[in-house]
Design a protein around this motif. Structure first.
Motif, short mmCIF file in Angstrom:
data_model
loop_
_atom_site.label_atom_id
_atom_site.label_comp_id
_atom_site.label_asym_id
_atom_site.label_seq_id
_atom_site.Cartn_x
_atom_site.Cartn_y
_atom_site.Cartn_z
N THR A 78 -22.68 29.67 -42.14
CA THR A 78 -23.61 29.35 -41.07
C THR A 78 -23.04 28.29 -40.13
O THR A 78 -23.24 28.37 -38.91
N ILE A 87 -33.36 29.86 -34.94
CA ILE A 87 -32.85 30.25 -36.25
C ILE A 87 -34.06 30.58 -37.10
O ILE A 87 -34.90 29.72 -37.35
N SER A 88 -34.17 31.83 -37.50
CA SER A 88 -35.26 32.26 -38.37
C SER A 88 -34.81 32.14 -39.81
O SER A 88 -33.81 32.74 -40.20
N HIS A 89 -35.53 31.37 -40.57
CA HIS A 89 -35.19 31.15 -41.98
C HIS A 89 -35.90 32.22 -42.82
O HIS A 89 -36.82 31.93 -43.59
N THR A 90 -35.44 33.43 -42.66
CA THR A 90 -36.07 34.60 -43.27
C THR A 90 -36.07 34.51 -44.79
O THR A 90 -37.08 34.84 -45.43
N ASP A 136 -36.07 31.83 -46.71
CA ASP A 136 -37.05 30.82 -47.14
C ASP A 136 -38.47 31.39 -47.07
O ASP A 136 -39.28 31.19 -47.97
N HIS A 148 -30.27 32.84 -49.86
CA HIS A 148 -30.31 32.27 -48.51
C HIS A 148 -30.28 33.43 -47.52
O HIS A 148 -29.58 34.41 -47.75
N ASP A 196 -30.66 33.69 -43.03
CA ASP A 196 -31.06 33.19 -41.72
C ASP A 196 -30.67 34.21 -40.66
O ASP A 196 -29.69 34.95 -40.82
N TYR A 230 -29.84 34.21 -36.56
CA TYR A 230 -29.57 33.40 -35.37
C TYR A 230 -29.81 34.24 -34.13
O TYR A 230 -29.25 35.33 -34.00
#
Length: 147
Positions: free
Chosen positions: A36, A53-56, A58, A76, A78, A80
Motif C-alpha cells: 500500500t 481509500i475504501s477500507h473494504t 475492515d 487486509h 483497501d 484506492y
C-alpha cells in the motif's frame, strides 16, 4: 413463440445480474503495508491525487457477525480511488459515457489463507479506455514490484 421454455430461459439470462468483471492482478510476497505504501507512492509519482481509500476489508470484518457470517474474507483489503484530469478528458471526449469508469480504482488485498499480497484493477474495454488501463497497469506493477 413455439417454445415458451426457451423464451423464458433467454429472458432469465438477460435479466440475471452480471458476474464479476475481469481483473488484472499482480501478486507479491511483500507485506500489505509495504504494497500500500508503494501503491500510494506510485499514484503520487504519476502526479495524481488519491481521492479516497475504501477500507473494504475492515468493513467486511467489522460487519460479518451482523450479516450472520463467521468467514474472514481478507486479512487486509483497501481500494484506492483517484482520477487523471488529462486522461479523463481524453476518454470522455471520445465517449462521454466513459464517465461510468471514473474514478479509477486499484485494489490491494491479503487473504488469510495466503502469504501473498495482491494488487490489481478491473480490466477496461477496448478503445480509449485502454489508455487508462495502461496507466493503472504501470501503477499496479510498480506497487507489486513487477517489472
Amino acid at each position: 413463440m413455439k417454445n415458451p421454455l426457451a423464451a423464458l430461459a433467454v429472458i432469465a439470462t438477460l435479466a440475471s445480474p452480471a458476474l464479476a468483471q475481469d481483473a488484472v492482478t499482480y501478486s507479491t510476497k511483500d507485506s500489505f503495508d509495504d504494497v500500500t505504501f508503494a501503491l500510494e507512492s506510485a499514484i503520487l509519482a504519476q502526479g495524481l491525487v488519491i481521492d479516497s481509500i475504501s477500507h473494504t476489508g475492515d468493513m467486511l470484518e467489522r460487519t460479518k457477525k451482523d450479516v450472520g457470517s463467521d468467514v474472514t474474507i481478507f486479512t487486509h483489503a483497501d481500494v484506492y480511488s483517484f482520477c487523471s484530469a488529462n486522461l479523463s478528458r481524453k476518454v470522455m471526449e471520445a465517449d462521454y459515457m466513459n464517465i461510468i469508469f471514473c474514478p479509477y480504482d486499484i485494489f490491494v488485498f491479503a487473504r488469510p489463507d495466503s502469504d501473498e499480497t495482491v494488487v490489481g484493477f478491473r480490466a477496461y474495454p477496448e478503445g480509449p479506455m485502454q489508455d487508462v488501463q495502461a496507466l493503472l497497469d504501470t501503477i499496479a506493477r510498480e506497487a507489486a514490484g513487477v517489472e
